[in-house]
Design a protein around this motif. Structure first.
Motif, PDB file in Angstrom:
ATOM      1  N   PRO A  89       0.826  -1.205   0.000  1.00 40.83           N
ATOM      2  CA  PRO A  89       0.000   0.000   0.000  1.00 40.83           C
ATOM      3  C   PRO A  89       0.861   1.256   0.000  1.00 40.83           C
ATOM      4  N   GLN A  90       0.433   2.226  -0.774  1.00 42.25           N
ATOM      5  CA  GLN A  90       1.149   3.495  -0.858  1.00 42.25           C
ATOM      6  C   GLN A  90       0.331   4.562  -0.140  1.00 42.25           C
ATOM      7  N   ALA A  91       0.932   5.240   0.823  1.00 42.81           N
ATOM      8  CA  ALA A  91       0.220   6.233   1.619  1.00 42.81           C
ATOM      9  C   ALA A  91       0.523   7.646   1.135  1.00 42.81           C
ATOM     10  N   SER A  92       0.635   7.828  -0.156  1.00 46.39           N
ATOM     11  CA  SER A  92       0.930   9.162  -0.673  1.00 46.39           C
ATOM     12  C   SER A  92      -0.344   9.982  -0.753  1.00 46.39           C
ATOM     13  N   VAL A 145       7.461  16.724   3.366  1.00 48.35           N
ATOM     14  CA  VAL A 145       8.209  16.917   2.127  1.00 48.35           C
ATOM     15  C   VAL A 145       7.356  16.413   0.974  1.00 48.35           C
ATOM     16  N   ALA A 146       7.339  17.163  -0.114  1.00 47.39           N
ATOM     17  CA  ALA A 146       6.513  16.797  -1.269  1.00 47.39           C
ATOM     18  C   ALA A 146       7.321  16.906  -2.554  1.00 47.39           C
ATOM     19  N   GLN A 147       7.114  15.946  -3.421  1.00 47.57           N
ATOM     20  CA  GLN A 147       7.725  15.968  -4.752  1.00 47.57           C
ATOM     21  C   GLN A 147       6.839  16.790  -5.674  1.00 47.57           C
ATOM     22  N   ILE A 148       7.430  17.673  -6.443  1.00 45.67           N
ATOM     23  CA  ILE A 148       6.675  18.467  -7.407  1.00 45.67           C
ATOM     24  C   ILE A 148       6.453  17.627  -8.658  1.00 45.67           C
ATOM     25  N   GLY A 173       4.439  12.236   0.862  1.00 45.67           N
ATOM     26  CA  GLY A 173       4.551  10.883   1.387  1.00 45.67           C
ATOM     27  C   GLY A 173       5.272   9.934   0.474  1.00 45.67           C
ATOM     28  N   VAL A 174       6.068  10.443  -0.468  1.00 43.98           N
ATOM     29  CA  VAL A 174       6.865   9.599  -1.361  1.00 43.98           C
ATOM     30  C   VAL A 174       8.334   9.881  -1.122  1.00 43.98           C
TER      31      VAL A 174
END
Length: 121
Positions: free
Chosen positions: A60-63, A96-99, A118-119
């Motif tokens: 599961p990915q919690a992004s 922290v967030a990836q653009i 969340g990545v």
């Protein structure tokens, strides 16, 4: 989508990955605040999450997807998908967030950034 009550109620810092040489030929990668320009106030939109988390490679990915809106200036126009955003104030402080994408608003005074929080970045 859930809109923050105050349009620019979150503080965010944009960072760029850079290589650093210690003078002895040892190069390390790290994130830095580009050009030391500091942070910007932004508006935050969070789309609703419905039930199941996405699954990738059997895990599961919690992004969390989000959209931020910032005023257009020399720093925000230079931000690309290779950069990241760090929340420095508000309820998401430290996140922290990836653009994922950047696009100017139709009136041209603001820029929207699609984020994924969340990545690993």
């Amino acid at each position: 989508m859930v809109l923050s009550p105050n349009k620019y109620s979150h503080r965010i810092r944009f960072e760029r990955q850079a290589a650093h040489d210690d003078g002895y030929g040892n190069v390390t990668q790290g994130w830095e605040d580009p050009l030391d320009l500091g942070s910007r106030w932004c508006g935050l939109l969070l789309p609703p999450r419905f039930g199941a988390e996405p699954v990738e490679a059997g895990r599961p990915q919690a992004s969390q997807r989000a959209v931020i809106t910032v005023l257009r200036d020399s720093l925000t126009t230079a931000v690309t998908e290779a950069d990241r955003a760090v929340f420095v104030a508000g309820p998401y402080k430290g996140q922290v967030a990836q653009i994922r994408a950047a696009r100017p608003r139709t009136e041209g005074a603001e820029i929207e950034f699609d984020l994924e929080m969340g990545v690993a970045v």
